[in-house]
Design an enzyme around this catalytic site. Structure first.
Site, short mmCIF file in Angstrom:
data_model
loop_
_atom_site.label_atom_id
_atom_site.label_comp_id
_atom_site.label_asym_id
_atom_site.label_seq_id
_atom_site.Cartn_x
_atom_site.Cartn_y
_atom_site.Cartn_z
N ARG A 1 11.58 -5.47 4.90
CA ARG A 1 11.32 -4.05 4.61
C ARG A 1 12.32 -3.15 5.33
NH1 ARG A 1 5.37 -1.86 5.24
NH2 ARG A 1 5.54 -2.70 7.36
N ARG B 1 0.47 -8.97 13.74
CA ARG B 1 -0.18 -8.01 12.84
C ARG B 1 -0.99 -8.73 11.76
NH1 ARG B 1 4.63 -4.89 10.75
NH2 ARG B 1 3.12 -3.60 9.66
N ARG C 1 11.71 -1.09 10.83
CA ARG C 1 10.67 -0.75 11.81
C ARG C 1 10.64 -1.79 12.92
NH1 ARG C 1 5.33 0.37 8.19
NH2 ARG C 1 4.42 -0.65 10.01
N ARG D 1 -9.31 0.34 9.19
CA ARG D 1 -8.80 -1.01 9.46
C ARG D 1 -9.77 -1.82 10.28
NH1 ARG D 1 -2.90 0.39 9.07
NH2 ARG D 1 -1.70 -1.52 9.26
N LYS E 1 0.84 -1.21 0.00
CA LYS E 1 0.00 0.00 0.00
C LYS E 1 0.88 1.26 0.00
CE LYS E 1 -2.08 -1.14 3.85
NZ LYS E 1 -1.35 -2.41 4.12
P1 ADP Z 1 2.23 -1.86 3.21
O1 ADP Z 1 2.24 -0.35 3.18
O2 ADP Z 1 1.02 -2.44 2.57
O3 ADP Z 1 2.49 -2.41 4.58
P2 ADP Z 1 4.77 -1.62 1.77
O4 ADP Z 1 4.46 -0.76 0.60
O5 ADP Z 1 5.54 -0.99 2.89
O6 ADP Z 1 3.44 -2.37 2.32
O7 ADP Z 1 5.57 -2.90 1.21
C1 ADP Z 1 6.03 -3.92 2.10
C2 ADP Z 1 7.38 -4.43 1.62
O8 ADP Z 1 7.21 -5.14 0.38
C3 ADP Z 1 8.40 -3.33 1.35
O9 ADP Z 1 9.69 -3.81 1.72
C4 ADP Z 1 8.32 -3.11 -0.18
O10 ADP Z 1 9.55 -2.66 -0.72
C5 ADP Z 1 7.98 -4.50 -0.68
N1 ADP Z 1 7.09 -4.48 -1.84
C6 ADP Z 1 6.08 -3.62 -2.13
N2 ADP Z 1 5.48 -3.94 -3.28
C7 ADP Z 1 6.11 -5.08 -3.74
C8 ADP Z 1 5.94 -5.92 -4.89
N3 ADP Z 1 4.99 -5.67 -5.80
N4 ADP Z 1 6.76 -6.99 -5.01
C9 ADP Z 1 7.72 -7.25 -4.07
N5 ADP Z 1 7.91 -6.50 -2.97
C10 ADP Z 1 7.13 -5.42 -2.81
P1 AMP Z 2 1.17 0.63 9.01
O1 AMP Z 2 2.26 1.64 8.86
O2 AMP Z 2 -0.05 0.93 8.20
O3 AMP Z 2 1.68 -0.79 8.83
O4 AMP Z 2 0.68 0.72 10.54
C1 AMP Z 2 1.57 0.45 11.61
C2 AMP Z 2 0.78 0.29 12.90
O5 AMP Z 2 0.11 1.52 13.22
C3 AMP Z 2 -0.32 -0.76 12.90
O6 AMP Z 2 0.17 -2.07 13.16
C4 AMP Z 2 -1.22 -0.25 14.04
O7 AMP Z 2 -0.67 -0.54 15.31
C5 AMP Z 2 -1.15 1.27 13.83
N1 AMP Z 2 -2.22 1.71 12.90
C6 AMP Z 2 -2.04 2.22 11.66
N2 AMP Z 2 -3.23 2.52 11.10
C7 AMP Z 2 -4.18 2.14 11.99
C8 AMP Z 2 -5.60 2.15 12.00
N3 AMP Z 2 -6.31 2.59 10.94
N4 AMP Z 2 -6.23 1.70 13.10
C9 AMP Z 2 -5.56 1.27 14.18
N5 AMP Z 2 -4.22 1.21 14.24
C10 AMP Z 2 -3.52 1.65 13.15
#
Ligand code: ADP
Ligand code: AMP
Length: 217
Positions: free
Chosen positions: A127, A171, A160, A88, A13
């Site tokens: 990541r 998660r 992270r 969420r 995302k």
């Molecule tokens: P989210 O925001 O949904 O948690 P991220 O955008 O942070 O996900 O992506 C999670 C991890 O996967 C990151 O390390 C990113 O570089 C990697 N990633 C994102 N899109 C892809 C893809 N299409 N193929 C492989 N790895 C990806």
């Molecule tokens: P993210 O960066 O989206 O992976 O979110 C990291 C963490 O932030 C999550 O695991 C939750 O602990 C908190 N968080 C982010 N968005 C929300 C949401 N919409 N509702 C509740 N907790 C959230």
């Protein structure tokens, strides 16, 4: 355009949102980023959010809905926004519907980026993020040109705390129990578009663009 990006942690995302907002010229609203900023400024919100995030749990709905209410009423959101990681829970989705109704606006699309759950552990544990500008990398799938250095700004990359394996598992459980039901909620509302997130970043982007009626290829 007013868009929600839905999908499990690690679906891509944030990666897609960073590209999309440059094309759509709308603000990227990530509740996770907002909580991380509050933590780094050591505010009361940050301390509260951290106690949940460290355990892989969701921050309570009242807190999360409160920060979204404040953010989407700001003037830069007048022409649209991209929500990443919110809502969420069903309660958050219903609260969002109420806020939008009060503002006399509605969502244009909800994009569900799906990736099989067993691929997500690798994505999350590999990541890395830039400490300075937040750009997202992956050790294998989207590595920076120079190890541990951000291509965009030269900042240091970090892992992270909630991307360590123990927290990642909680998660993913939280996602299945509390967030996955939103897929049907938005499908029934006629807003949902499914995008296959288990393909290269550019292919995901192309599918996403098609779902939004854009041609970026
Ligand atoms: P989210 O925001 O949904 O948690 P991220 O955008 O942070 O996900 O992506 C999670 C991890 O996967 C990151 O390390 C990113 O570089 C990697 N990633 C994102 N899109 C892809 C893809 N299409 N193929 C492989 N790895 C990806
Ligand atoms: P993210 O960066 O989206 O992976 O979110 C990291 C963490 O932030 C999550 O695991 C939750 O602990 C908190 N968080 C982010 N968005 C929300 C949401 N919409 N509702 C509740 N907790 C959230």
């Amino acid at each position: 355009m007013r868009i929600v990006l839905l999908g499990p942690p690690g679906a891509g995302k944030g990666t897609q949102a960073d590209i999309l907002v440059k094309k759509l010229l709308v603000p990227h609203i990530s509740t996770g980023d907002m909580f991380r900023a509050a933590i780094s400024h050591d505010t009361e919100l940050g301390r509260e959010a951290k106690s949940y995030m460290d355990k892989g749990q969701l921050v309570p709905d009242e807190v999360t809905v409160g920060i979204i209410r404040d953010r989407i009423s700001q003037s830069d959101c007048r022409e649209g926004f991209l929500l990443d990681g919110f809502p969420r829970t069903l309660a958050q989705a219903e609260a969002l519907a109420g806020l939008l109704e009060e503002m006399n606006i509605s969502l244009d699309a909800v994009i569900n980026i799906s990736v099989p759950l067993d691929r997500l552990i690798d994505r999350l544990t590999g990541r890395r993020m830039c400490r300075k500008c937040g750009t997202i990398y992956h050790l294998l799938y989207n590595a920076p040109e120079v190890e541990n250095i951000c291509d965009a700004c030269g900042g240091d990359l970090f892992q992270r705390d909630d991307d360590k394996e123990e927290t990642v598992k909680s998660r993913l459980d939280v996602y299945s129990a509390q967030t996955a039901p939103l897929i049907d909620y938005y499908r029934e509302a006629g807003l949902l578009h499914d995008v296959n997130g288990d393909q290269p970043i550019n292919a995901v982007l192309a599918e996403l663009g098609a779902a939004l009626g854009q041609n970026w290829s």
